[in-house]
Design a protein around this motif. Structure first.
Motif, PDB file in Angstrom:
ATOM      1  N   ARG A 135      68.675   5.679   5.169  1.00 40.23           N
ATOM      2  CA  ARG A 135      69.463   6.290   4.142  1.00 40.23           C
ATOM      3  C   ARG A 135      71.106   6.144   4.114  1.00 40.23           C
ATOM      4  O   ARG A 135      71.651   5.766   3.287  1.00 40.23           O
ATOM      5  CB  ARG A 135      69.497   7.946   4.478  1.00 40.23           C
ATOM      6  N   CYS A 136      71.467   5.667   5.431  1.00 36.65           N
ATOM      7  CA  CYS A 136      72.852   5.046   5.401  1.00 36.65           C
ATOM      8  C   CYS A 136      72.967   3.872   4.923  1.00 36.65           C
ATOM      9  O   CYS A 136      73.879   3.493   4.235  1.00 36.65           O
ATOM     10  CB  CYS A 136      73.330   5.102   6.930  1.00 36.65           C
TER      11      CYS A 136
ATOM     12  N   ALA B 145      73.404  11.250   3.823  1.00 38.84           N
ATOM     13  CA  ALA B 145      74.003  10.272   4.494  1.00 38.84           C
ATOM     14  C   ALA B 145      75.286  10.018   4.040  1.00 38.84           C
ATOM     15  O   ALA B 145      75.540  10.081   2.753  1.00 38.84           O
ATOM     16  CB  ALA B 145      73.239   8.735   4.100  1.00 38.84           C
TER      17      ALA B 145
ATOM     18  N   TYR C 170      78.768   5.102   9.329  1.00 40.71           N
ATOM     19  CA  TYR C 170      78.052   6.347   8.536  1.00 40.71           C
ATOM     20  C   TYR C 170      77.173   7.292   9.453  1.00 40.71           C
ATOM     21  O   TYR C 170      77.061   6.850  10.568  1.00 40.71           O
ATOM     22  CB  TYR C 170      76.875   5.632   7.549  1.00 40.71           C
TER      23      TYR C 170
ATOM     24  N   ASN D  46      67.056   7.735   9.378  1.00 44.31           N
ATOM     25  CA  ASN D  46      68.302   8.073   9.224  1.00 44.31           C
ATOM     26  C   ASN D  46      69.171   6.860   8.784  1.00 44.31           C
ATOM     27  O   ASN D  46      70.110   6.971   7.900  1.00 44.31           O
ATOM     28  CB  ASN D  46      69.015   8.778  10.402  1.00 44.31           C
TER      29      ASN D  46
ATOM     30  N   GLY E  77      73.823  10.071   9.300  1.00 41.95           N
ATOM     31  CA  GLY E  77      72.935  10.939   8.714  1.00 41.95           C
ATOM     32  C   GLY E  77      72.487  11.943   9.571  1.00 41.95           C
ATOM     33  O   GLY E  77      72.037  11.923  10.696  1.00 41.95           O
TER      34      GLY E  77
END
Ligand code: ZDP
Length: 280
Positions: free
Chosen positions: A80-81, A270, A8, A77, A10
């Motif tokens: 969020r992922c 994300a 992932y 970040n 962000g």
């Protein structure tokens, strides 16, 4: 046994996400995480994040290793992922809000219908001992304090978002020699736990440009905790509004430092890029 992962990012701050719900210890050692994060010999990422069982009534626990194998307390970040990752894992049972146990306390991400993730990042910590830094006596805030780095005097403000941040305001953020100056901030003796460093150019009171040198990861395209710390610093030195957009090389994060509660809210994207399984 192959280990499944998903990748992932962000705003270009990219992570390997691992379903670690069956065990309270990360399934990779820090050394394995370092090789998986390698961009030539591994998957390539700024860090590896593990979704572990919750503790003390929380839904999950987040652990993260930086690309150098060190373990930060928090990652904006990254969380969020993680929120998107666990919602993807849970499928139909997914919630829109999670309570995540981290080394920086309980952090709550909310998955919004527009695809953005809004995170209650908690309270910033400002005392020198909380950063930690020796730039002031332990119970004093570090606001606009001079420090000598790379043969130059910089004026810095220090903020902990669970992890340490040193913020400095510059006239032209594109002119900062991040690769040479960044490591000298990170390893400066004034920061016993090392530090993340954010260079900020104020465009307007509610819009800043930021470049970051991350502890344990070097130059990254974005840093969520760093963007929060930068807005707190901007408010403390009188340059920013409490609601300010932070433009990073990877895109924009919306940050709000709520006046009454003192909590910080970070909103940004994300996204999953791919998934696979690790071969050792
Ligand atoms: O504090 C540290 O060691 C950071 N490198 C952790 C990662 C922070 C991150 N970039 C963020 O978005 O907050 C993931």
């Amino acid at each position: 046994m192959p280990i499944e992962f998903a990748k992932y990012h962000g705003l270009g701050n990219d992570f390997i996400l691992i379903d670690n719900r069956h065990s309270s210890e990360p399934v990779l050692t820090p050394e394995q995480a370092v090789s998986m994060c390698d961009r030539h010999f591994g998957i390539g990422a700024d860090g590896a994040i593990f979704a572990l069982p919750g503790q003390n009534g929380t839904d999950y626990t987040m652990r993260i290793f930086n690309s150098d194998g060190s373990e930060p307390e928090m990652c904006g970040n990254g969380i969020r992922c993680l929120a998107k990752f666990i919602a993807d894992l849970e499928g139909e049972k997914a919630k829109t809000e999670y309570r995540i146990h981290t080394l920086a306390g309980v952090i709550s991400p909310e998955l919004r219908s527009d695809g953005q993730v809004k995170v209650d990042m908690g309270l910033p910590r400002l005392l020198a001992a909380e950063i930690p830094t020796t730039l002031a006596t332990p119970d004093v805030k570090v606001i606009d304090v001079p420090i000598e780095v790379a043969g130059k005097s910089w004026s810095v403000t220090c903020v902990s978002m669970g992890n340490p941040h040193c913020i400095t305001f510059v006239d032209d953020v594109s002119a900062v020699a991040l690769e040479t100056v960044g490591p000298q901030f990170e390893h400066h003796p004034a920061f016993p736990q090392r530090t993340n460093t954010e260079f900020i150019q104020v465009m307007r009171r509610d819009y800043v440009k930021m470049r970051v040198w991350e502890r344990g990861a070097g130059v990254t395209l974005a840093c969520g905790t760093g963007a929060c710390a930068a807005v707190v610093a901007g408010v403390l030195v009188g340059k920013c509004d409490r609601t300010t957009a932070v433009e990073l090389p990877g895109g924009v994060l919306e940050i709000e430092w709520a006046e009454v509660s003192g909590r910080i809210y970070m909103t940004g994207p994300a996204q999953q890029v791919f998934s696979g399984s690790l071969s050792h």
